[in-house]
Design an enzyme around this catalytic site. Sequence first.
Site, PDB file in Angstrom:
ATOM      1  N   PHE A 104      85.204  -3.558 -16.100  1.00 25.43           N
ATOM      2  CA  PHE A 104      85.832  -2.699 -16.244  1.00 25.43           C
ATOM      3  C   PHE A 104      85.940  -1.635 -15.154  1.00 25.43           C
ATOM      4  CE2 PHE A 104      87.297  -3.634 -20.680  1.00 25.43           C
ATOM      5  CZ  PHE A 104      86.444  -4.705 -20.778  1.00 25.43           C
ATOM      6  N   ALA A 105      87.307  -1.010 -14.674  1.00 27.69           N
ATOM      7  CA  ALA A 105      87.784  -0.293 -13.821  1.00 27.69           C
ATOM      8  C   ALA A 105      88.907   0.634 -14.215  1.00 27.69           C
ATOM      9  CB  ALA A 105      87.730  -0.788 -12.490  1.00 27.69           C
ATOM     10  N   GLY A 108      90.461   4.600 -14.414  1.00 32.02           N
ATOM     11  CA  GLY A 108      90.564   5.981 -13.912  1.00 32.02           C
ATOM     12  C   GLY A 108      89.785   5.779 -12.448  1.00 32.02           C
ATOM     13  N   ASP A 111      78.489  -3.903 -15.524  1.00 34.32           N
ATOM     14  CA  ASP A 111      79.247  -2.495 -15.115  1.00 34.32           C
ATOM     15  C   ASP A 111      79.783  -2.575 -13.718  1.00 34.32           C
ATOM     16  OD1 ASP A 111      78.610  -1.145 -17.286  1.00 34.32           O
ATOM     17  OD2 ASP A 111      77.098   0.221 -16.382  1.00 34.32           O
ATOM     18  N   ASP A 129      80.002  -0.061 -11.231  1.00 36.52           N
ATOM     19  CA  ASP A 129      79.484   0.818 -10.387  1.00 36.52           C
ATOM     20  C   ASP A 129      78.379   0.299  -9.879  1.00 36.52           C
ATOM     21  OD1 ASP A 129      78.985   1.356 -13.116  1.00 36.52           O
ATOM     22  OD2 ASP A 129      77.835   3.285 -12.506  1.00 36.52           O
ATOM     23  N   HIS A 153      66.207  -2.883 -19.292  1.00 32.66           N
ATOM     24  CA  HIS A 153      66.622  -1.736 -18.440  1.00 32.66           C
ATOM     25  C   HIS A 153      65.336  -1.007 -17.284  1.00 32.66           C
ATOM     26  CE1 HIS A 153      68.352   2.445 -17.409  1.00 32.66           C
ATOM     27  NE2 HIS A 153      69.165   2.101 -18.454  1.00 32.66           N
ATOM     28  N   PRO A 154      65.972  -0.705 -16.070  1.00 33.00           N
ATOM     29  CA  PRO A 154      64.939  -0.492 -15.023  1.00 33.00           C
ATOM     30  C   PRO A 154      64.377   1.055 -15.523  1.00 33.00           C
ATOM     31  CG  PRO A 154      67.254  -0.112 -14.219  1.00 33.00           C
ATOM     32  CD  PRO A 154      67.408  -0.965 -15.659  1.00 33.00           C
ATOM     33  N   GLY A 155      64.815   1.885 -16.190  1.00 25.68           N
ATOM     34  CA  GLY A 155      64.468   3.259 -16.509  1.00 25.68           C
ATOM     35  C   GLY A 155      63.335   2.937 -17.394  1.00 25.68           C
ATOM     36  N   GLU A 184      75.826   0.561 -25.653  1.00 25.10           N
ATOM     37  CA  GLU A 184      74.318   0.257 -25.421  1.00 25.10           C
ATOM     38  C   GLU A 184      73.308   0.383 -26.503  1.00 25.10           C
ATOM     39  OE1 GLU A 184      72.488   1.025 -21.102  1.00 25.10           O
ATOM     40  OE2 GLU A 184      71.574   2.521 -22.340  1.00 25.10           O
TER      41      GLU A 184
END
Length: 302
Positions: free
Chosen positions: A70-71, A73, A160, A162, A182-184, A252
């Site tokens: 999705f892109a 805006g 995603d 970005d 998730h990397p976080g 998410e």
Amino acid sequence: YSPVQNVKQSCFLLFLAMFSTFLFHYFISRTDVVSVTPWLAPIVWEGTFNPTLLDAVYYKKNISIAATVFAVGKYVMFLRNFLETLDQHFFAGFRVHVYVFTDQPKEVPKVKMAAGRELIVQPVPSSNRWQEISARRMEIIQKLIEEKIQNKVDYIFCLDVDSKFHDRWGTESLGGLVAVIHPGYYKNDRSKFPYERRTSSRAYVAPDEGDFYYCGGAFGGLIPEVLQLAKTCRKNFEDDAKEGIEAAWQEESHLNRYMWINKPSKVLSPEYLWQDFKQREAEIRTIRFSGVVKNYNDIRPN
Ligand code: UD2
């Protein structure tokens, strides 16, 4: 045989055995990371699979894969990099259909894809709330599957925009239901995962529940499995909204709740969605796909 020749030959064979054990342990197996879940799904890390062998297995099956992105805006600015690197690294050599959903079809860069791969642009409405753009993806993925690709492709991955690819993302990632750690949060205890913690939300996960914290920015699998996921997350998101609730991390959070109840059959390590602002850790032998550094204030509509 002379005894000297015999000893030489035994030494050589011993060396060969030791060297191949070293190679196997270094390149094929990993002891520094967990590579299987308690429900026996593989967790894919560099060094836990043989890409040549896997590709040969799937070439015979003549599979095709859809990717959605999705892109909306200002996020159109990420498309060129995303698409160019996707063509290089995402299922190279396989049939791939990339669906770009955007409110500005004319701004989609004309990236030339390799043979057997196509780019399809689908218009979607704009929105002045980023939360809505992010969350409505489930509804649009559901419709895409039901109306266009159900009988056309075998697997789908939802990504995603970005972000960009740096290394192979291929057949090792295929499975019924596929989630990316998730990397976080992969080093944290589950009580620290940012699940939705309000019991009033349909995305609620209790402090003593949850396996991993998965990314909303990359998931996939077989078409019927992803359809079920998208339908459920969309419905739960909409039913929450009717009661004035928006989960902490929008879709998410709903995806994480879904994956707790419906265990993924394949789990991808954070190699499959790293974050460029994070320093690379020793266990990350390669970064295959990563989120670029961005300034939320500059690109989000609200
Ligand atoms: C995280 C997740 C993201 C989503 C979000 C939910 C990762 C790496 N990212 O990222 O998938 O679950 O949290 O809050 O797991 N978009 C647009 N236009 C906009 C805003 C968003 O096109 O104005 C699309 C775009 O494809 C973008 C995606 O929605 O990649 C997710 O939005 P984000 O990247 O701003 O969300 P972020 O970084 O907080």
